[in-house]
Write a protein that holds these residues in place. Sequence first.
Motif, mmCIF file in Angstrom:
data_model
loop_
_atom_site.group_PDB
_atom_site.id
_atom_site.type_symbol
_atom_site.label_atom_id
_atom_site.label_comp_id
_atom_site.label_asym_id
_atom_site.label_seq_id
_atom_site.Cartn_x
_atom_site.Cartn_y
_atom_site.Cartn_z
ATOM 1 N N GLU A 171 -64.163 7.703 37.303
ATOM 2 C CA GLU A 171 -64.082 7.472 35.851
ATOM 3 C C GLU A 171 -62.706 6.951 35.436
ATOM 4 O O GLU A 171 -62.564 6.370 34.369
ATOM 5 N N VAL A 172 -61.706 7.206 36.253
ATOM 6 C CA VAL A 172 -60.345 6.853 35.819
ATOM 7 C C VAL A 172 -59.733 5.678 36.591
ATOM 8 O O VAL A 172 -58.715 5.125 36.185
ATOM 9 N N LEU A 176 -63.863 1.630 41.149
ATOM 10 C CA LEU A 176 -63.703 2.357 42.425
ATOM 11 C C LEU A 176 -65.064 2.608 43.084
ATOM 12 O O LEU A 176 -65.986 3.099 42.444
ATOM 13 N N THR A 177 -65.159 2.240 44.372
ATOM 14 C CA THR A 177 -66.413 2.486 45.106
ATOM 15 C C THR A 177 -66.197 3.583 46.139
ATOM 16 O O THR A 177 -65.053 3.875 46.521
ATOM 17 N N LEU A 178 -67.320 4.120 46.615
ATOM 18 C CA LEU A 178 -67.245 5.173 47.621
ATOM 19 C C LEU A 178 -66.654 4.623 48.926
ATOM 20 O O LEU A 178 -65.826 5.274 49.574
ATOM 21 N N GLU A 179 -67.059 3.401 49.294
ATOM 22 C CA GLU A 179 -66.558 2.789 50.540
ATOM 23 C C GLU A 179 -65.038 2.614 50.468
ATOM 24 O O GLU A 179 -64.315 2.876 51.426
ATOM 25 N N GLU A 180 -64.594 2.150 49.298
ATOM 26 C CA GLU A 180 -63.157 1.927 49.127
ATOM 27 C C GLU A 180 -62.398 3.259 49.209
ATOM 28 O O GLU A 180 -61.320 3.347 49.806
ATOM 29 N N THR A 181 -62.995 4.308 48.634
ATOM 30 C CA THR A 181 -62.356 5.626 48.683
ATOM 31 C C THR A 181 -62.267 6.097 50.137
ATOM 32 O O THR A 181 -61.256 6.668 50.561
#
Length: 388
Positions: A171-172, A176-181
């Motif tokens: 949210e912030v 942002l994607t899960l893969e990138e995280t």
Amino acid sequence: MSFLISLILLKRRPLGSQQDRRSIRVGIPKFLNVWGTHQFWVGFFKALGVGKIIFSSDTSEEQYRTYGKGRITMDSCYPVKALAGHMGELLYKDINLLFVPMIYSLPSFLRGHVVDTLSCTRVMMSVENIRAGFTRERDEFSQRGISLVSPFVPFGEPELLPKYLWESLKEVIPGLTLEETAKAVEEGFRSLWDFEKRMREKSLEIIKWCAKNQRPALLVLARPYHMDPGIGHEIDAEFQPYGYPVLWYNYLPLDDWLLDWLFGKEIRAGIIKSPFDISDVWTSSYSSNTNEIIWGAKFSARLPWITGVIRLSSYECGMDQPTFTPVQKIVESSGTLYFKFGELDETKPAGSVKIRVETIIYYLEKYSKDIIERKLKRLGPIPKELLV
Ligand code: SF4
């Protein structure tokens, strides 16, 4: 409020109004388990492309009095209480995202023969309790245009990290994607391991110097946040002017040849299963820092040039209590000197620390030569790698 702080508050923009990640300024309180994981967070946020990472200052009485007083309701140990001051201080810095991880378990070099790597439960509770202290009457975070994010962080199960971090940050951090995280988590670990590798190399250099010159060193057994001058009161630094290098258990060298020299006989005799096995001295291994402190005690009892151990612990620490006797016994059973500074709180007992340090130095000077000789006899020839 100073003119500078007024300017910062005026130019701060809430996160929702921007698309460019470079305008994100993350504030991270330098508290508790952030002391052992800060390089992970630096690598992680850099990989996500945020503009700036700002840590709070070292703990100080003034920091707590100015920013934290009245924000924590539970009766607490001193390091937890100090978090209120760190979070409060960051509200006055130029940040728009306040990141306070609720670290449930920690990355640890002890694997295989310990039960778990959990962090102290007070660490988890503290974040929510202090958040309540800043939102009770009005939400001081949103009022200042700051988003507070406090994800659950199980370092002991790294495969879960991307999901938990993504869910709390999506949210912030725009797009942002899960893969990138997941990639950023990898970068975080890379940065943490690189840092630890450099620290362990430095410790090995010190040990080599001691071996070549037959000089003694001290080992500190404490939680990583005792490196914070406001929590550990720089007791370790007091010994350096006397020519005693100081090592910390969490950055000791882990080279195979060294561990084999120190623990090999016991492994071959079937007493322990690996150099990291602490089950011979500690059966209830559920906490990361505790396990590592016990292991550090074993290391210090074997390494000849560690002739003294300094144990630090904070006021109201229930986690450390059961470890005091085993740690002292492990250290002293080898003839190594053991000194404890317990119940440390916000008051820096400068005078009494000075007197105690002078007394400890007296004992170290008197006994170190004999301790080195006795420990060397038990181990046999010094590995060639230590003398290069
Ligand atoms: S380990 Fe001790 S000092 Fe640290 S947070 Fe827990 S109770 Fe407090």
